[in-house]
Design an enzyme around this catalytic site. Structure first.
Site, PDB file in Angstrom:
ATOM      1  NE  ARG A 509      -4.014  -1.231   2.631  1.00 39.06           N
ATOM      2  CZ  ARG A 509      -3.849  -2.132   3.583  1.00 39.06           C
ATOM      3  NH1 ARG A 509      -2.773  -2.105   4.327  1.00 39.06           N
ATOM      4  NH2 ARG A 509      -4.772  -3.051   3.793  1.00 39.06           N
ATOM      5  CB  SER A 569       6.477  -6.504   7.145  1.00 39.76           C
ATOM      6  OG  SER A 569       5.631  -5.403   7.122  1.00 39.76           O
ATOM      7  CG  ASP A 623       4.553  -6.250   9.861  1.00 41.04           C
ATOM      8  OD1 ASP A 623       5.506  -6.498  10.619  1.00 41.04           O
ATOM      9  OD2 ASP A 623       3.983  -7.136   9.185  1.00 41.04           O
TER      10      ASP A 623
HETATM   11  C1  BG6 Z   1      -1.729  -5.127   7.441  1.00 41.12           C
HETATM   12  C2  BG6 Z   1      -0.632  -4.175   7.840  1.00 41.12           C
HETATM   13  O1  BG6 Z   1      -2.946  -4.655   7.871  1.00 41.12           O
HETATM   14  O2  BG6 Z   1      -1.431  -6.389   8.002  1.00 41.12           O
HETATM   15  C3  BG6 Z   1       0.678  -4.704   7.302  1.00 41.12           C
HETATM   16  O3  BG6 Z   1      -0.908  -2.881   7.328  1.00 41.12           O
HETATM   17  C4  BG6 Z   1       0.924  -6.078   7.830  1.00 41.12           C
HETATM   18  O4  BG6 Z   1       1.741  -3.841   7.667  1.00 41.12           O
HETATM   19  C5  BG6 Z   1      -0.245  -6.948   7.499  1.00 41.12           C
HETATM   20  O5  BG6 Z   1       2.114  -6.589   7.295  1.00 41.12           O
HETATM   21  C6  BG6 Z   1      -0.083  -8.325   8.044  1.00 41.12           C
HETATM   22  O6  BG6 Z   1      -1.150  -9.143   7.620  1.00 41.12           O
HETATM   23  P1  BG6 Z   1      -1.161  -9.930   6.271  1.00 41.12           P
HETATM   24  O7  BG6 Z   1      -2.191 -10.960   6.476  1.00 41.12           O
HETATM   25  O8  BG6 Z   1      -1.515  -8.945   5.194  1.00 41.12           O
HETATM   26  O9  BG6 Z   1       0.195 -10.509   6.071  1.00 41.12           O
HETATM   27  C1  GLC Z   2       7.967 -11.960   8.968  1.00 40.33           C
HETATM   28  C2  GLC Z   2       8.955 -10.825   8.977  1.00 40.33           C
HETATM   29  C3  GLC Z   2       8.656  -9.866  10.097  1.00 40.33           C
HETATM   30  C4  GLC Z   2       7.205  -9.414  10.010  1.00 40.33           C
HETATM   31  C5  GLC Z   2       6.314 -10.631  10.026  1.00 40.33           C
HETATM   32  C6  GLC Z   2       4.864 -10.251   9.924  1.00 40.33           C
HETATM   33  O1  GLC Z   2       8.176 -12.692  10.114  1.00 40.33           O
HETATM   34  O2  GLC Z   2      10.264 -11.334   9.109  1.00 40.33           O
HETATM   35  O3  GLC Z   2       9.500  -8.739  10.023  1.00 40.33           O
HETATM   36  O4  GLC Z   2       6.938  -8.601  11.096  1.00 40.33           O
HETATM   37  O5  GLC Z   2       6.645 -11.476   8.960  1.00 40.33           O
HETATM   38  O6  GLC Z   2       4.574  -9.604   8.749  1.00 40.33           O
END
Ligand code: BG6
Ligand code: GLC
Length: 883
Positions: A509, A569, A623
């Site tokens: 995003r 992340s 994240d």
């Molecule tokens: C989102 C966050 O809502 O959730 C992200 O904005 C995060 O930063 C993510 O990595 C994690 O959930 P998923 O299921 O999208 O991996």
């Molecule tokens: C993976 C990444 C970590 C992140 C997590 C959730 O473990 O290494 O940095 O926070 O995924 O998205």
């Protein structure tokens, strides 16, 4: 002595007695005949009323409603599944005939091979020697079928008597396994075909049906899973409102003269024991009125039971012809004329057509019940039919089928005649029970390693605590405990417009975050194709900048250099707020030349390559940190961030004095634990199953992120798929057929777990999903797939809970508190969409960290908002230092 004629009628002693009142004229006699036959005509509306009334009684009985007493019994049997076709073994079946006078012993061999049938051997009265088992043979199961309304209690006693007798004999190795109603035997004996055979219909001396009902609809069972065969016991149906209009004077006479007046009224219009008798009553009446046999009756015609079902069937059968009717009537001591023969055939047809139509109304009620309980618009089902009326009467089944089509047009029914009576079906009941028990054992053995007890979870928590401490001290540990340089949560005085990027979850995003007295977010989702995520680093970062440029254009922000916060992340060793060295990629990313590089520099270089934009990258945040900050804006007690989505990870506020490598001893810093890597040093080996090993081996980072691979969305579907493959190879699932599509990686998505488990009772989702995947599913399969999903997601949630428990206890001890109240900001599709995940995490935390009161807050705005807030705090602090 009576002599029994070829048709079974008494001969010789009959003398005719004839009406003395003179015979009616032709028009009178045709009126009399019409009046008589008309009584047996049942209209469609009457059949529909019987169908509706019976359905009402069935549902009432299923609900366990005692008053008013339901007109049918709906007795659950202990048969929980229909045959797969893979059942095999040798079985002895005892069939006690309807009268109890004959005992048939059958030796049934089930081959387990489709289309390969071995004819059962049978013998009356004598137990054959081959029942004795020689060396090397398996124990043999005996089943017991009583042809007629077998009562459970009596049945149990009989079984015990039989067991005792067998034990006294000593020479036999036989176990008595099941008591089976004949309808159940009929249903179970049906060869598995294209459509499931889930209804058994018997029209023999009496009539009844059974069908596979959802166990949760059977109140007396107190069971919410699976199916159970229910014997309707419809012979006793006697709703005056519905049956009254179709009862004839002959039915009343028959009932009155029967052994059980007032009882089994429905059965007395359909069962083979009564059809001959109804015909006899009509013929005697017409003879007395002078319409038949020149107004003469015979003692045989006037004796109860002199016309049998077999006679009626033969007289109606066009292939046997009028000569046979003649002979049968003569055997009754009558002298039929040519017109008598035809009229007698009409009478037989009227009585039997009505029987078949009434039976169809009852069957239609069963089909409606089945359709309601499956919640299906249309139903495709096979009905196994058995009993002498179905077998011997030339038209019974075709009238039945035609009428069912009229009464239940939404059901596509095929009638399958039972092959060898109930014998094979009864053997099948025991075989299916044995298969279910064996499959359950294998399923339990397979899932046992996923069921973690308190001690195992406490051990995970303790190991996590050790690994945290080591990681913080900078010693070798699978937990890296990375400092984030985030020291404070927002205080509400931050203002301004910020850009944010959110990379590493399901979606990439770009966001515009306006911080005033509240926070306003505008965002756009962009895709990162797998070729880019796993291509070159330059390609990846160029793509990111392209997306930012597109976003700026769409938002009218081109040319502005807004401060930017980057949610990235992946594990980064941060040297400051705006410097993060990517340690290694995780999840599905593998872009080259990025590991070991500063991600902010890679982004800045891409910006320079693009020349047209100017961006001011202020902060890089994980994240988990973004989520904690975002929730912290609403709740200052939020000091932990948790992600359970594609990957899993947590961060929390640690005392700076405990963090090696960052100067300063006072205050706190947010630590990105990177707990996905927990166990990469082998410390989780004792919990790892063969399925975890397979998933790990097939991943792009074998040996890495072992904790994450047991918990997060990227892997749970794969674990389930590997378990399903294993269960298929054991023959437990999908009838043991190896299915090519199940071999395909990632075909079983983690979102399926959420969908399947959201619908644990009706199992509709399981069916829809697996059928979509082209997996041929029985209802036993559906239940097992659900149990597999539950075991896998439960372990994931509990492990996650053990991790959170370790973190909250650490915070509590850091602060020297007896009790800690703390909030956790959470994000991630698995946590948010799965029906039980969040409550299982919370329950585990309560169990393992009883001195902490932990509140879970779901992040609504994603972690981009948090990244913008980190940027806003940094900008505020920078302004302060400039002043
Ligand atoms: C989102 C966050 O809502 O959730 C992200 O904005 C995060 O930063 C993510 O990595 C994690 O959930 P998923 O299921 O999208 O991996
Ligand atoms: C993976 C990444 C970590 C992140 C997590 C959730 O473990 O290494 O940095 O926070 O995924 O998205």
């Amino acid at each position: 002595m009576d002599s029994i004629g070829s048709s079974g009628l008494r001969q010789g002693e009959e003398t005719l007695s004839c009406s003395e009142e003179g015979l009616p004229g032709p028009s009178d006699s045709s009126e009399l005949v019409q009046e008589c036959l008309q009584q047996f005509k049942v209209t469609r509306a009457q059949l529909q009323q019987i169908q509706a009334s019976l359905l009402g009684s069935m549902e009432q009985a299923l609900r366990g409603q005692a008053s008013p007493a339901p007109a049918v019994r709906m007795l659950p049997t202990y048969v929980g599944s229909t045959p797969h076709g893979t059942e095999q073994g040798d079985f002895v079946v005892l069939e006690l005939g309807a009268t109890g006078a004959s005992l048939r012993v059958l030796w049934v061999t089930l081959t387990g091979i489709e289309g390969h049938r071995v004819e059962p051997r049978s013998q009356e009265f004598v137990i054959p020697q081959e029942v004795m088992l020689g060396a090397g043979q398996q124990s043999t199961l005996i089943s017991w079928t009583k042809g007629f309304r077998c009562s459970g209690v009596e049945g149990q006693d009989v079984v015990q008597l039989l067991r005792d007798a067998i034990r006294r004999q000593g020479a036999y190795n036989i176990d008595v396994v099941a008591v089976v109603n004949d309808t159940v035997g009929t249903m179970m004996g049906c060869e598995p075909g294209v459509r499931p055979c889930e209804v058994g219909l018997v029209v023999d001396t009496g009539t009844n049906a059974c069908y596979m009902e959802e166990a949760r609809h059977v109140a007396v069972l107190d069971e919410d899973r699976g199916r159970v065969c229910v014997s309707v016991e419809w012979g006793s149906f006697s709703d005056d409102g519905a049956l009254g209009p179709v009862l004839t004077t002959f039915d009343h006479t028959l009932d009155h003269e029967s052994l059980n007046p007032g009882a089994q009224r429905f059965e007395k219009m359909i069962g083979g024991l009564y059809l001959g008798e109804l015909v006899r009553l009509v013929l005697a009446h017409l003879a007395r009125c002078g319409v038949l046999f020149g107004g003469c009756t015979s003692p045989a015609l006037l004796s109860q039971g002199s016309i049998l079902l077999e006679h009626v069937a033969e007289m109606e059968d066009p292939s046997t012809g009028a000569a046979r009717v003649h002979a049968i009537l003569q055997d009754l001591g009558l002298s039929p004329g040519a017109s008598d023969v035809e009229l007698v055939q009409h009478v037989c047809a009227a009585v039997c057509t009505r029987a078949a139509q009434l039976c169809a109304a009852a069957l239609a009620a069963v089909l409606s019940c089945l359709q309601h309980s499956r919640e299906q618009q249309t139903l495709q089902v096979a009905v196994a039919t058995g009993g002498r009326v179905c077998e011997r009467h030339p038209r019974f089944c075709s009238v039945l089928q035609g009428t069912v089509m009229l009464l239940a047009p939404e059901c596509d029914v095929s009638l399958i005649p039972s092959v060898d009576g109930g014998g094979r079906g009864v053997a099948m009941v025991t075989a299916v029970a044995a298969r279910l028990a064996a499959h359950r054992r294998l399923l339990e053995e397979t899932l046992a390693p996923f069921r973690l007890n308190h001690d195992q979870l406490a051990a995970v928590q303790a190991q996590m605590r050790k690994a945290m401490a080591k990681g913080l001290r900078g010693e070798a540990s699978s937990l890296r405990m990375l400092p984030t340089f985030v020291r404070a949560t927002p205080d509400g005085s931050e203002r301004g417009d910020f850009l944010a990027l959110d990379l590493g979850g399901t979606n990439f995003r770009v966001l515009l975050v306006r911080v005033t007295t509240g926070v306003q977010i505008t965002s756009e989702i962009y895709s990162i194709p797998e070729t880019v995520a796993q291509g070159s680093g330059q390609q990846l970062f160029d793509h990111i900048v392209d997306c930012i440029v597109d976003f700026q254009q769409k938002q009218g922000l081109s040319g502005q250099s807004l401060p930017l916060g980057f949610t990235f992340s992946f594990p980064c060793r941060q040297l400051g707020l705006d410097q993060g060295i990517l340690l290694n990629w995780t999840k599905g990313f593998k872009a080259s030349d990025c590991e070991g590089q500063d991600v902010v520099s890679l982004l800045r270089e891409a910006i320079t390559r693009r020349q047209a934009v100017e961006l001011n990258v202020v902060a890089i945040v994980n994240d988990t940190v973004g989520t904690m900050m975002s929730c912290g804006y609403e709740d200052p007690r939020c000091e932990i961030g948790l992600i359970v989505g594609t990957g899993t990870n947590a961060c929390y506020m640690e005392e700076l004095r405990n963090v090696a490598g960052v100067p300063g001893d006072s205050g706190r810093m947010c630590i990105n634990m990177e707990w996905g890597a927990f166990g990469d040093d082998g410390s989780l080996a004792m919990l790892s199953t063969r399925f975890d090993a397979s998933v790990d081996q097939a991943s792009i980072n074998p040996g890495k992120q072992r904790f994450e691979k047991m918990i997060s969305g990227m892997y749970l579907g794969e674990i389930v798929r590997h378990i399903l493959l294993h269960l298929t190879s054991l023959g437990v699932l999908f009838r043991g057929q190896q299915i090519q599509r199940l071999q395909t990686r990632d075909i079983f998505k983690t979102k399926f777990l959420s969908e399947i488990e959201s619908d644990s009772l009706a199992l509709r989702q399981v069916r829809a999903i697996l059928e979509d995947l082209g997996l041929p599913l029985t209802s036993d399969d559906a239940l097992m797939v659900l149990e597999v999903c539950q075991a896998v997601s439960q372990r994931a949630a509990q492990l996650c809970g053990a991790g959170v428990a370790a973190v909250v206890e650490k915070i509590r001890e850091n602060r020297g508190l007896e009790e800690l109240a703390v909030s956790v900001g959470v994000d991630g599709t698995l946590y948010k969409l799965h029906p039980r995940f969040s409550s299982l995490v919370a329950a585990t935390v309560r169990e393992l960290a009883p001195r902490c009161v932990v509140t879970f807050l779901q992040s609504e705005d994603g972690s981009g908002k948090g990244a913008a807030l980190v940027t806003a705090v940094a900008c505020r602090l920078a302004q302060l230092t400039r002043v």
